[in-house]
Design a protein around this motif. Structure first.
Motif, PDB file in Angstrom:
ATOM      1  N   ILE A 265       0.869  -1.175   0.000  1.00  0.00           N
ATOM      2  CA  ILE A 265       0.000   0.000   0.000  1.00  0.00           C
ATOM      3  C   ILE A 265       0.906   1.225   0.000  1.00  0.00           C
ATOM      4  O   ILE A 265       1.964   1.208   0.638  1.00  0.00           O
ATOM      5  CB  ILE A 265      -0.944  -0.019   1.229  1.00  0.00           C
ATOM      6  CG1 ILE A 265      -1.927   1.144   1.188  1.00  0.00           C
ATOM      7  CG2 ILE A 265      -0.166  -0.002   2.541  1.00  0.00           C
ATOM      8  CD1 ILE A 265      -3.045   1.022   2.212  1.00  0.00           C
ATOM      9  N   ARG A 269      -1.964   6.545   0.706  1.00  0.00           N
ATOM     10  CA  ARG A 269      -3.200   5.856   1.094  1.00  0.00           C
ATOM     11  C   ARG A 269      -3.229   5.593   2.598  1.00  0.00           C
ATOM     12  O   ARG A 269      -4.277   5.698   3.238  1.00  0.00           O
ATOM     13  CB  ARG A 269      -3.339   4.544   0.337  1.00  0.00           C
ATOM     14  CG  ARG A 269      -3.878   4.728  -1.074  1.00  0.00           C
ATOM     15  CD  ARG A 269      -3.702   3.459  -1.861  1.00  0.00           C
ATOM     16  NE  ARG A 269      -4.293   3.478  -3.192  1.00  0.00           N
ATOM     17  CZ  ARG A 269      -4.151   4.409  -4.113  1.00  0.00           C
ATOM     18  NH1 ARG A 269      -3.481   5.521  -3.841  1.00  0.00           N
ATOM     19  NH2 ARG A 269      -4.695   4.284  -5.304  1.00  0.00           N
ATOM     20  N   SER A 272      -4.113   8.756   4.266  1.00  0.00           N
ATOM     21  CA  SER A 272      -5.535   9.123   4.203  1.00  0.00           C
ATOM     22  C   SER A 272      -6.354   8.294   5.201  1.00  0.00           C
ATOM     23  O   SER A 272      -7.314   8.803   5.785  1.00  0.00           O
ATOM     24  CB  SER A 272      -6.086   9.056   2.772  1.00  0.00           C
ATOM     25  OG  SER A 272      -6.228   7.733   2.350  1.00  0.00           O
ATOM     26  N   GLU A 564      -5.573  -3.884  -2.907  1.00  0.00           N
ATOM     27  CA  GLU A 564      -6.323  -2.899  -3.693  1.00  0.00           C
ATOM     28  C   GLU A 564      -7.045  -3.563  -4.865  1.00  0.00           C
ATOM     29  O   GLU A 564      -8.229  -3.309  -5.114  1.00  0.00           O
ATOM     30  CB  GLU A 564      -5.348  -1.820  -4.194  1.00  0.00           C
ATOM     31  CG  GLU A 564      -6.059  -0.645  -4.796  1.00  0.00           C
ATOM     32  CD  GLU A 564      -5.182   0.605  -4.804  1.00  0.00           C
ATOM     33  OE1 GLU A 564      -4.090   0.584  -4.204  1.00  0.00           O
ATOM     34  OE2 GLU A 564      -5.618   1.592  -5.417  1.00  0.00           O
ATOM     35  N   ILE A 574     -10.170   1.426  -2.139  1.00  0.00           N
ATOM     36  CA  ILE A 574      -9.434   1.938  -0.977  1.00  0.00           C
ATOM     37  C   ILE A 574      -8.512   3.096  -1.354  1.00  0.00           C
ATOM     38  O   ILE A 574      -7.907   3.716  -0.487  1.00  0.00           O
ATOM     39  CB  ILE A 574      -8.622   0.833  -0.251  1.00  0.00           C
ATOM     40  CG1 ILE A 574      -7.592   0.195  -1.183  1.00  0.00           C
ATOM     41  CG2 ILE A 574      -9.524  -0.218   0.346  1.00  0.00           C
ATOM     42  CD1 ILE A 574      -6.534  -0.610  -0.441  1.00  0.00           C
ATOM     43  N   GLY A 575      -8.416   3.388  -2.655  1.00  0.00           N
ATOM     44  CA  GLY A 575      -7.628   4.536  -3.088  1.00  0.00           C
ATOM     45  C   GLY A 575      -8.400   5.844  -2.909  1.00  0.00           C
ATOM     46  O   GLY A 575      -7.822   6.926  -2.933  1.00  0.00           O
ATOM     47  N   ASP A 576      -9.706   5.733  -2.723  1.00  0.00           N
ATOM     48  CA  ASP A 576     -10.538   6.920  -2.538  1.00  0.00           C
ATOM     49  C   ASP A 576     -10.421   7.369  -1.077  1.00  0.00           C
ATOM     50  O   ASP A 576     -10.797   6.624  -0.178  1.00  0.00           O
ATOM     51  CB  ASP A 576     -11.991   6.541  -2.873  1.00  0.00           C
ATOM     52  CG  ASP A 576     -12.953   7.686  -2.643  1.00  0.00           C
ATOM     53  OD1 ASP A 576     -12.494   8.787  -2.245  1.00  0.00           O
ATOM     54  OD2 ASP A 576     -14.163   7.478  -2.845  1.00  0.00           O
ATOM     55  N   PRO A 577      -9.889   8.597  -0.841  1.00  0.00           N
ATOM     56  CA  PRO A 577      -9.722   9.039   0.552  1.00  0.00           C
ATOM     57  C   PRO A 577     -11.035   8.999   1.338  1.00  0.00           C
ATOM     58  O   PRO A 577     -11.038   8.852   2.564  1.00  0.00           O
ATOM     59  CB  PRO A 577      -9.219  10.480   0.416  1.00  0.00           C
ATOM     60  CG  PRO A 577      -8.671  10.584  -0.972  1.00  0.00           C
ATOM     61  CD  PRO A 577      -9.426   9.591  -1.814  1.00  0.00           C
TER      62      PRO A 577
END
Ligand SMILES: [Zn+2]
Length: 599
Positions: A265, A269, A272, A564, A574-577
């Motif tokens: 990761i 990420r 965040s 991911e 999971i990349g979206d804050p």
């Protein structure tokens, strides 16, 4: 087999059968396995060493297969030695066997070190051409993941020296910490009588219904830690420096960077995730204000955080625990209940209380062709029932992912707690559904919230502490204890706000956390896992039955791709804050529900 030991508790007689691994610690097959692993490792090295760059894709694929299967005898022996030791640490021959297997393991791994180093050293163009070849399709993720270390690996002789000297350096200090903590006694005085307690027992006092008991437990813990603080702080300072050296030699830009790389990761990420949790710290204070009201206290002291808010319910037999857990699993998926049921039927669980048995609980994978084993010490309270659900979640995950083979059945830390936390939530929800008494419902809900807070916010505060600690050691040199105490308080205060009074005693409580010693920056993986599961459960509520096979497929995938990528197949980004806010919002709803139940 060995001397008399006291056995018992509500799970008396529930002990595991290790004969699927070896007949006993004197089974000649064990030595033979270690010899075979070393001989095969040497043969593999003779055939393959210095040739990786010239192999075609099909030959490389066969080499990876061989590299994987020749390690299986070592994994079998290591698993057995660890399980035997955990079942009774007081038998000297168990410790000696463990040490022997570890030393032979280092020898075997050092023989094989060249393989990954040569692969990682390969020119990017050549590696990409090989990875694009269908012959390597099954190994694509594994081989790609190894190449992440390309900027950070050293030469083979350097790597060998680091591996061997770690046994007298980092590993030795970590073992000293374990032995010091395991032997530490905490003196608690109650009605004129002084008792000496171990760490697990003194921590258990923090869950006592009587405030006096909680307070004396907290005092005793602080006092015991303070007495050993010089030695413990020396161990910490040494390990902080060791990590700084390793990071410098390997070119990691930040203290947290090596962990993030291992977790597949990126640092942005992780940041965040951490900052989303920090932004919700006020939820912690909101809950503890409710808890103070429920306990009839003006304000909570640090030792009140785990106080039960209702009378203890009657102890549950181990059979009841089995019934509750398998029932909750079956509500979700009969297949999952069937897999979990095998652990009871085939004696893959060690649950009785026993002198010399390792504390805590775990589920240990062995070989993909075999099955995992679960260890816990069952005393019959609700937390123990949840532990059974938790460890069997790991068991189901490992059993389902076994088809990925030795190298890819395990996930990174961040997704390793998915099935375990999910299993606990299934049990919690079933208990809530069946319970009519609002007082008991409130107690169940508060217990779950406190677990979740310990898993999410506390771990985030600990990660912030570790960041500050490693940074300070690098900038300021060896740190005085008072400086570390201050960093610990600075990391914890923002989480509690004015809802919990942190005493001077609390400043010492970083000293016993094993993760800081054994696996730096492990802690945020717990927050990741808990929030991920809350999001998965929300999906389940929305999608119903259709969710079940997709969830099982996620578990079956094991570590065959990045978290991911695997979660993207579930429609989770999971990349979206904003992703983490989904799970945090569920926690907020639970706090609101507790407030409503409290009236
Ligand atoms: Zn776990």
């Amino acid at each position: 087999m060995q001397g008399e030991t006291s056995r018992g508790g509500p799970a008396a007689g529930v002990c595991w059968d290790l004969s699927d691994l070896y007949a006993g610690r004197d089974d000649p097959a064990l030595e033979a396995d270690l010899d075979r692993a070393l001989a095969e490792a040497r043969g593999f090295a003779e055939r393959t060493r210095g040739r990786i760059a010239r192999l075609d894709a099909a030959t490389l694929a066969r080499a990876v297969d061989a590299y994987e299967s020749l390690q299986e005898p070592l994994v079998r022996a290591a698993a057995y030695a660890q399980l035997l030791f955990a079942a009774d640490t007081s038998v000297p021959s168990h410790g000696a066997l463990l040490q022997r297997v570890q030393e032979r393991g280092t020898e075997i791994r050092n023989t094989l070190l060249f393989f990954e180093l040569e692969w990682v050293a390969l020119e990017p163009q050549r590696a990409e051409a090989l990875l694009a070849d269908p012959a390597l399709a099954r190994r694509r993720h594994l081989l790609t993941a190894l190449r992440r270390y390309r900027p950070h690996v050293l030469s083979e002789p350097e790597e060998r020296i680091l591996a061997e000297t770690a046994n007298t350096g980092r590993h030795a200090f970590a073992r000293l910490f374990d032995e010091l903590m395991a032997g530490m006694k905490f003196r608690v005085t109650r009605s004129g009588e002084t008792r000496e307690l171990g760490e697990e027992e003194v921590l258990a006092l923090l869950y006592a219904p009587e405030r006096m008991q909680r307070r004396s437990g907290a005092r005793a813990l602080s006092k015991g830690l303070r007495e050993h603080a010089r030695t413990l702080a020396f161990i910490f300072n040494t390990l902080l420096h060791d990590k700084a050296l390793d990071d410098r030699l390997r070119g990691y830009p930040l203290p947290i960077a090596a962990r993030n790389l291992a977790n597949e990761i990126d640092t942005a990420r992780v940041e965040s995730l951490l900052s989303a949790c920090v932004a919700r710290y006020p939820l912690v204070a909101r809950y503890y204000r409710l808890k103070a009201r429920l306990l009839g206290l003006e304000r909570l002291e640090d030792y009140d955080r785990y106080a039960p808010i209702a009378e203890h319910s009657a102890a549950r037999s181990f059979d009841e625990a089995r019934h509750i857990v398998l029932g909750a699993y079956a509500d979700f998926s009969p297949r999952m209940a069937e897999i979990a049921g095998r652990f009871f039927d085939a004696r893959w669980i060690d649950a009785e209380l026993r002198e010399g048995k390792r504390g805590g609980a775990f589920c240990a994978a062995t070989l993909p062709s075999l099955h995992p084993y679960v260890l816990l010490s069952y005393t019959g309270n609700l937390r123990d029932v949840m532990t059974v659900a938790h460890e069997l979640g790991h068991g189901v995950h490992q059993a389902l992912a076994a088809r990925q083979g030795l190298f890819e059945q395990d996930t990174p830390l961040t997704t390793a707690e998915t099935a375990s936390v999910f299993g606990e939530m299934l049990v919690f929800r079933r208990l809530m559904r069946e319970e009519r008494d609002p007082k008991v419902r409130l107690a169940l809900l508060c217990g779950k919230l406190e677990d979740a807070f310990a898993t999410v916010f506390r771990q985030v505060a600990m990660t912030r502490f570790e960041e500050a600690l490693h940074t300070a050691r690098r900038a300021e040199g060896e740190l005085p204890i008072e400086r570390i105490n201050a960093l610990w308080m600075d990391a914890n205060r923002p989480m509690f706000g004015d809802s919990v009074h942190l005493s001077e005693d609390y400043a010492w409580w970083w000293l016993y956390i094993p993760h800081f010693v054994h696996s730096p920056f492990y802690c945020y993986a717990y927050a990741f896992g808990e929030l991920l599961v809350l999001s998965l459960l929300r999906r389940y509520d929305e999608e119903g039955e259709a969710f079940v096979p997709r969830y099982l497929a996620l578990l079956e995938a094991g570590g065959s791709d990045t978290p991911e990528a695997l979660l993207a197949r579930m429609g989770l980004d999971i990349g979206d804050p904003a992703f983490w806010d989904g799970g945090l919002a569920v926690l907020e709803e639970m706090v609101a529900e507790a407030e409503a139940l409290a009236g």
